[in-house]
Design a protein around this motif. Structure first.
Motif, short mmCIF file in Angstrom:
data_model
loop_
_atom_site.label_atom_id
_atom_site.label_comp_id
_atom_site.label_asym_id
_atom_site.label_seq_id
_atom_site.Cartn_x
_atom_site.Cartn_y
_atom_site.Cartn_z
N GLY A 28 16.29 75.70 8.53
CA GLY A 28 14.99 76.27 8.85
C GLY A 28 14.58 77.35 7.87
N SER A 78 12.58 81.98 20.33
CA SER A 78 11.22 81.60 20.70
C SER A 78 10.72 82.44 21.86
N GLY A 116 12.45 80.29 10.12
CA GLY A 116 13.59 79.43 10.40
C GLY A 116 14.88 80.02 9.87
N VAL A 159 16.10 72.84 24.19
CA VAL A 159 15.55 74.11 24.65
C VAL A 159 15.51 74.16 26.16
N ASP A 189 17.01 70.54 18.52
CA ASP A 189 16.90 71.60 19.52
C ASP A 189 17.08 71.00 20.91
N GLN A 195 10.89 68.56 16.05
CA GLN A 195 12.09 67.76 15.81
C GLN A 195 11.75 66.75 14.70
N GLN A 205 8.70 74.19 18.00
CA GLN A 205 9.96 73.79 17.39
C GLN A 205 9.92 72.27 17.17
N ALA A 242 8.60 67.73 20.03
CA ALA A 242 8.59 69.17 19.76
C ALA A 242 8.64 69.94 21.08
N ASP A 252 15.63 79.63 24.88
CA ASP A 252 15.86 79.88 23.47
C ASP A 252 15.50 81.34 23.17
N MET A 294 8.86 76.97 14.01
CA MET A 294 10.26 77.37 13.92
C MET A 294 11.17 76.13 13.83
N PRO A 295 11.39 75.61 12.61
CA PRO A 295 12.27 74.44 12.45
C PRO A 295 13.73 74.82 12.65
N HIS A 296 14.50 73.88 13.19
CA HIS A 296 15.91 74.13 13.46
C HIS A 296 16.76 74.01 12.20
#
Length: 632
Positions: free
Chosen positions: A502, A435, A498, A429, A427, A449, A447, A401, A432, A418-420
């Motif tokens: 998301g 965020s 999201g 990052v 992600d 993963q 975020q 994450a 971003d 905040m899921p992708h």
């Protein structure tokens, strides 16, 4: 030499504004489109082209500067009705320019892409390939070594819905077909360093597989190298042909392992080399090759992504050049995005959690000048640190994450999960926007993963199959709980936000039993699994490979379970996830008397590059107001 004049026109007219580092930035700082989208130099190092904004809404033009006199007035190339989205140098005199335009026809809308070739000096007419075909859709495959006036295109020349390979003259517009696509080989063409097409793919309707083909030379027959089946999903991808042994091709493959590595595949013998490159924690990325005419296609290294993209160098000279440039920019992700053949002119891009993007010009390996910032109103003091962490899911699966720490406030912080999108994505990052916007306003952002994300091995990817809204959702919740246990997140101030997949997660997050969240924000979200599965029919890849993996919680069927306030946001011309997903969900919310707000963005499509200044201003205002005043 000073280059400040290069960006002065960009800043003038965008916004007249100054904010000290201690103050909260206005939304314009994040909502305005990038001031600079692309910078590239010609191979001879005589010209520099820049795609830059002329307003907060973009309205991009290309400026072409003479390297020897950067402060002089540039050549400006623009379009009245279509939007410029990118360009590339085709030779030292000509640019290939990509345009797009959204066409709305009754209840339908679609994007039209066009490609035109123009002299970099601005003189002469624009050359549009296949001008008589109003729906011409083609892909630039390659320039051709030894012939600066011709390029290779993938284009359906005989209108049979099967792409062909076309040799196109950028000086006079003449073309000739060099390879006909057929029912067996129907796209995905890959040329070698000599411009010969030696890899391709097709769809096998009998076996419902995607078949990959290659040939040892242009005189040899095509050989089926691999069949990709939805029943046995694995990573296999042609990358590029070996210069040292042209009968071999670099492939990215799992090849019986969990993490994808890079191999050489011998087309004649059907044998793999030993794994040339691979990591224990993440999949390998690709090969890094020289683009210079003198050693075009020569292997220089292997790319991969952990916290951010990186390269394992095999070319000691290239490694030395990269490392010497990196020493100029401490704690930055540094790339040479464009360079002349002799390396005397190099365009450098830097990014970091505290740098949304900055371009520099390095000349003669001695003179370094700033060309401009991507977001000139955002300074490092306004941005937040990003940490790369991992935690354990309930079943023990390791979940990587990214955590963006807020720039103000005290622990424990109000926190946004905040899921992708995708979910077959991950992600990466460096900077971003979403965020950092939230962190700038005091929110901790994680975020995750989650299982089903790509890039972390086959097991991690497949673990998300048919777990929509179930174990995939648990992974996200566990990320919030992990931050609570560490004393960073306030358990009484948790939210989920999201977009795309998301957004689907935010729909599901609004209706979970024993809910840990105080509110959610669903952007362009999938609410009906049956509906989204139906829309995957048009893509062979998605229909055969992804659709069998999509099952679980369908939010539209369970709106009565919504137990916290939800903000729903959707673009009204979304082509990837039609707006009906949100409209139908909101209708049920209204019927059931649930606590919600709906914002529909007029003229907004699905992906972030179709969200313009007015969309982002409306979207960000609603998001922050919801979190500040409704959620917490």
């Amino acid at each position: 030499m000073k280059c400040n004049k290069l960006v002065s026109i960009t800043l003038l007219g965008l916004v007249s504004l100054y904010v000290s580092a201690k103050q909260t930035l206005p939304l314009d700082a994040f909502a305005m489109l990038p001031a600079i989208q692309q910078v590239s130099v010609s191979k001879n190092g005589e010209r520099l082209a820049m795609l830059r904004a002329t307003s907060k809404n973009g309205d991009y033009i290309i400026e072409v500067h003479n390297i020897d006199n950067l402060e002089a007035e540039p050549v400006r190339l623009g379009a009245e009705r279509m939007e410029i989205t990118g360009f590339q140098w085709l030779n030292n005199k000509k640019l290939g320019v990509v345009f797009r335009q959204n066409i709305q026809d009754g209840n339908k809308n679609y994007w039209v892409s066009k490609y035109a070739i123009v002299n970099a000096n601005g003189k002469g007419d624009w050359l549009v390939p296949f001008r008589s075909d109003n729906q011409a859709n083609f892909t630039l495959l390659s320039s051709l070594p030894g012939d600066e006036d011709e390029i290779l295109l993938e284009y359906d020349i005989n209108n049979n819905r099967i792409p062909d390979v076309i040799r196109f003259n950028i000086d006079n517009g003449r073309s000739r077909t060099v390879l006909r696509g057929n029912t067996q080989i129907s796209g995905g063409f890959i040329p070698d360093s000599e411009g010969e097409i030696r890899a391709a793919q097709g769809f096998n309707t009998a076996d419902t597989t995607i078949d990959l083909y290659a040939r040892a030379s242009k005189e040899d027959n095509w050989v089926k190298v691999k069949s990709i089946s939805p029943k046995k999903r694995e990573v296999f991808e042609f990358l590029y042909f070996s210069n040292e042994d042209p009968a071999k091709v670099y492939v990215k493959a799992t090849n019986g392992e969990d993490k994808a590595g890079i191999y050489l595949y011998d087309i004649k013998s059907g044998e793999y080399s030993e794994r040339l490159f691979g990591l224990k924690s993440v999949d390998a990325g690709s090969v890094v090759l020289s683009s210079k005419e003198k050693d075009r296609g020569t292997l220089q290294g292997f790319s991969y992504t952990t916290k951010h993209p990186d390269v394992y160098w095999t070319d000691v000279n290239e490694q030395a050049l990269q490392e010497s440039i990196e020493t100029l920019f401490e704690d930055k992700f540094v790339r040479m995005v464009s360079r002349s053949e002799d390396d005397n002119v190099i365009v450098i891009s830097t990014r970091s959690d505290k740098d949304p993007g900055t371009y520099y010009l390095l000349q003669d390996k001695r003179s370094l000048n700033k060309l401009g910032e991507v977001f000139p109103l955002i300074e490092p003091q306004h941005l937040s640190d990003v940490k790369y962490i991992s935690y354990k899911a309930e079943d023990g699966l390791k979940i990587p994450a990214y955590v963006t720490l807020p720039s103000k406030g005290e622990k424990p912080y109000p926190t946004v999960v905040m899921p992708h999108g995708g979910p077959w994505a991950r992600d990466v990052v460096i900077y971003d926007e979403w965020s950092q916007l939230l962190a700038h306003h005091g929110y901790l952002v994680i975020q995750p993963q989650f299982r089903g994300s790509e890039g972390y091995g086959l097991n991690h990817w497949i673990a998300g199959d048919n777990e929509w809204g179930q174990k995939m959702q648990d992974d996200m919740d566990q990320g919030a709980q992990f931050l609570v246990e560490k004393g960073l997140a306030d358990p009484e101030r948790l939210a989920m936000f999201g977009w795309s997949y998301g957004g689907y997660s935010a729909f599901v997050g609004s209706m979970r039993d024993n809910n840990i969240y105080q509110c959610t924000v669903a952007g362009a979200g999938v609410s009906d699994l049956a509906r989204i599965n139906a829309t995957l029919h048009d893509s062979i890849f998605l229909r055969e490979l992804q659709r069998p993996t999509i099952s679980g919680v369908s939010p539209l069927d369970q709106v009565e379970k919504v137990n916290i306030p939800i903000l729903v946001i959707h673009g009204d011309i979304d082509q990837r996830v039609p707006v009906e997903h949100s409209r139908l969900f909101v209708e049920e919310l209204e019927k059931l008397g649930k606590d919600y707000k709906y914002v529909e963005l007029e003229g907004a499509d699905h992906f972030s590059n179709t969200l313009y200044y007015n969309h982002k201003t409306e979207f960000y205002s609603a998001l922050l107001d919801w979190l500040d005043n409704k959620c917490f």
